[in-house]
Write an enzyme that holds these catalytic residues in place. Structure first.
Site, PDB file in Angstrom:
ATOM      1  N   CYS A 144      -5.993 -59.495 -14.189  1.00  0.00           N
ATOM      2  CA  CYS A 144      -7.017 -59.502 -15.232  1.00  0.00           C
ATOM      3  C   CYS A 144      -8.429 -59.726 -14.693  1.00  0.00           C
ATOM      4  CB  CYS A 144      -6.686 -60.562 -16.276  1.00  0.00           C
ATOM      5  SG  CYS A 144      -5.165 -60.226 -17.203  1.00  0.00           S
ATOM      6  N   ALA A 145      -8.558 -60.285 -13.505  1.00  0.00           N
ATOM      7  CA  ALA A 145      -9.885 -60.506 -12.919  1.00  0.00           C
ATOM      8  C   ALA A 145     -10.445 -59.250 -12.260  1.00  0.00           C
ATOM      9  CB  ALA A 145      -9.827 -61.629 -11.885  1.00  0.00           C
TER      10      ALA A 145
END
Length: 360
Positions: A144-145
């Site tokens: 997700c980063a």
């Protein structure tokens, strides 16, 4: 300072209602998970209505091995990358003139939901007329980063090479990782949350002259943060039948205790206060994640409205999701000198933050 010049997103072909996904999950897990009906409320309580998948819902009724899943990933990740790159480079909402692929100096490809060597960016180069001197920078495993990290690395590249035009491409096919025979709570949460999507961003260095139709953000500075001994907070366990999601129930608490000091220090280094921020461009990891952002950063809920809307209509697509949020901010009429904070969190456990400033 480097500038975000264009952006685009791509929705895979199968738009699925959250209620239908819940029903299939119930059929697959019936009599295999204790208190299933109670646990299935995560579908209703997550503030998600629709999601996009690269395969039809019935595909998930059968078991698939890692080879089959990954073959689909390689084929469709390549296809979706080509589509979203074309749209980004020809996006007349932002660009006065199209940018030809052979003008691109580097491509940063971000993904965590499949495996490919050569990486997907190399396969894409057989479909679009990039220069054969293009710098390829594939990055895997940031989850997700990844979207925020990709723009941060493009910023670093453009600081080193001020005449550079850099593409950041994120593609995630999370639906291919769903495991119908994994009866863990992590898999159930993943089934309620994850979706598929693709996004591309064009970042240009200081010395690039590229007329824009709108006020667009310049990247003032970026910051990365890593938490020691946090490998089990989120990620994958890779087994013979594919990727199995790892989720810790402590994620909202981790955000509340860890993210605030990181962001406070980053903004302090830039001599900016949270009160000066006009825009908060947050990766919507889930409803509880957005609530944790608001709590720890002391933001009112209106600061996360756009992130909530993306979550509602797309779910969590991992790395591209924050770029879907960024696209909605860029489509607005933003004022000169507006400041924005872009934030995403991922496996490691890690965080990426970018300070943006809108200019003519």
């Amino acid at each position: 300072m480097p500038k975000i010049a264009s952006i685009s997103t791509y929705n895979p072909p199968y738009s699925l209602d959250q209620k239908n996904i819940e029903q299939l999950t119930k059929e697959l897990f019936q009599n295999k998970i204790d208190q299933l009906d109670r646990l299935l409320k995560v579908f209703e309580n997550g503030d998600i209505e629709t999601r996009f998948f690269c395969v039809p819902l019935e595909w998930h009724q059968k078991s698939h091995n890692l080879e089959e899943r990954n073959d689909i990933y390689v084929e469709l990740a390549t296809k979706y990358s080509v589509e979203v790159i074309r749209t980004c480079l020809e996006n007349d909402i932002f660009l006065e003139n199209p940018v030809h692929p052979n003008e691109i100096d580097a491509i940063i490809f971000i993904s965590s939901t499949g495996i490919s060597t050569p990486s997907i960016d190399a396969r894409v180069m057989n479909h679009l007329p990039f220069s054969d001197r293009l710098k390829r920078i594939p990055i895997w495993g940031l989850g997700c980063a990844g979207g925020a990290a990709g723009i941060s690395r493009a910023f670093d590249y453009c600081k080193a090479f001020p005449t550079a035009k850099v593409l950041v491409v994120c593609v995630e096919l999370c639906s291919l990782t769903f495991q119908p025979n994994d009866f863990s709570k992590s898999n159930l949460i993943g089934a309620s949350l994850f979706a598929d999507g693709a996004a591309a961003v064009l970042v240009c260095g200081d010395e690039v002259t590229l007329p824009s139709k709108k006020n667009l953000p310049y990247i003032v500075q970026t910051a990365s943060k890593w938490m020691p001994d946090s490998e089990n907070v989120m990620g994958w366990n890779i087994k013979n039948d594919g990727f199995h999601v790892v989720f810790s129930k402590s994620i909202p608490n981790v955000i509340s205790s860890w993210l605030g000091p990181f962001i406070d220090q980053f903004l302090s280094e830039q001599h900016v206060t949270k009160q000066q921020l006009s825009h908060f461009i947050a990766h919507p990891g889930g409803k509880k994640v957005l609530e944790a952002y608001e709590q720890t950063l002391q933001f009112t809920s209106d600061k996360t409205d756009i992130s909530r809307n993306v979550l509602k209509h797309h779910g969590n697509m991992s790395s591209p999701t924050v770029l879907y949020v960024l696209e909605q901010f860029l489509l607005q009429e933003n004022k000169k000198d507006d400041l924005g904070l872009l934030v995403a969190l991922g496996p490691g456990f890690c965080g990426e933050a970018l300070l943006l400033e809108w200019r003519d």
